[in-house]
Design an enzyme around this catalytic site. Structure first.
Site, short mmCIF file in Angstrom:
data_model
loop_
_atom_site.label_atom_id
_atom_site.label_comp_id
_atom_site.label_asym_id
_atom_site.label_seq_id
_atom_site.Cartn_x
_atom_site.Cartn_y
_atom_site.Cartn_z
N ASP A 112 -3.31 5.05 6.65
CA ASP A 112 -3.79 6.31 7.22
C ASP A 112 -4.81 5.99 8.31
OD1 ASP A 112 -4.21 9.10 7.35
OD2 ASP A 112 -5.73 9.07 5.80
N GLU A 149 0.85 -1.20 0.00
CA GLU A 149 0.00 0.00 0.00
C GLU A 149 0.88 1.25 0.00
OE1 GLU A 149 -2.43 1.59 -0.73
OE2 GLU A 149 -4.03 1.56 0.76
#
Ligand code: IMP
Length: 187
Positions: free
Chosen positions: A110, A106
Site C-alpha cells: 500500500d 505480503e
C-alpha cells in the site's frame, strides 16, 4: 478515551473484486513462475502476519521447488501513518536466513512503509537474494519507492477485505476479495 467497535457489515453484501477462481489462477501462475526462476534452489518464504497467512499457505503449495516458511509480525503506530516509516517489528524470524534465497510474502503493498522497513531489516541478515511477493498492489497510495517482484493483482485505491485481509480484525476468512463499502478512518 473509548474505542468504538465498528458495526458488523455482512461480507455477502460487499462487491466481489476477485473471485476464488481468479485468485487461485493468479497464485498458481506466480507459484509456477517462482518455481522456474528458482529451479534447483531452496527458498525461504517469510510471511507478514496476519494478513499474508492465507496467501502464503496457497503460494507455498503452488511452488514446486524446495521451500520453508517463517513469519514476521509488525505493528504500525496507528492507522494514520506518516512517511517517517513508523513501523515496528513485534515478531522476528525464527531461523537464520544468511546466504538463503528469501521471498517476503505480503497481503497488500500500500504505502510501502511496511515492506521497505522489512526489506531493510531482512537485508541486514545478508540473504543470498531477497524478493517480494504481494497478493495486491495499490500503486496510487505509495509514500516510499518500492515495488514487488511478484504481484497477483494491481488494484485502485479501494479498501478491501477477505483472503487474509481484515477490517478491524474481521473478514480474514472470507474466501474471495471484496470491496469494503467505506474507507476506514485514517486510510
Ligand atoms: P503499507 O504498505 O505499509 O501501507 O501497509 C500495508 C498493510 O496495510 C497491509 O499489509 C495491510 O495490513 C494494510 N492494508 C492496506 N490496505 C488495506 C486494505 O485495503 N485492506 C486491508 N488491509 C489493508
Amino acid at each position: 478515551m473509548s474505542l468504538s467497535v465498528p458495526p458488523y457489515v455482512a461480507p455477502e453484501t460487499m462487491e466481489v473484486l476477485y473471485s476464488t477462481k481468479q485468485i487461485a489462477d493468479r497464485v498458481k501462475a506466480i507459484g509456477q513462475q517462482i518455481s522456474e526462476e528458482y529451479k534447483g534452489e531452496s527458498i525461504v518464504l517469510i510471511g507478514v502476519l496476519k494478513g499474508a497467512a492465507i496467501f502464503l499457505s496457497d503460494l507455498a503449495r503452488a511452488i514446486s521447488v524446495d521451500n520453508t516458511f517463517d513469519f514476521v509480525a509488525v505493528s504500525s503506530y496507528g492507522r494514520a501513518r506518516v512517511s517517517s516509516g513508523a513501523v515496528k517489528l513485534i515478531k522476528d524470524i525464527d531461523n537464520p536466513i544468511e546466504g538463503k534465497h528469501v521471498i517476503i510474502v505480503e497481503d497488500i503493498l500500500d504505502t510501502g512503509l511496511t515492506l521497505s522497513y522489512l526489506r531493510g531489516l531482512m537485508l541486514q541478515h545478508k540473504p543470498a537474494s531477497l524478493k517480494i511477493a504481494t497478493c495486491l498492489d495499490k500503486p496510487e497510495r505509495r509514500l516510499v519507492p518500492i515495488e514487488a517482484d511478484y504481484v497477483c493483482f494491481k488494484i485502485p485505491n479501494r479498501f478491501v477485505i477477505g483472503y487474509g485481509m481484515d477490517y478491524a480484525e474481521r473478514y480474514r476468512g472470507v474466501e474471495d476479495i471484496r470491496i469494503f463499502p467505506e474507507t476506514p478512518p485514517g486510510h
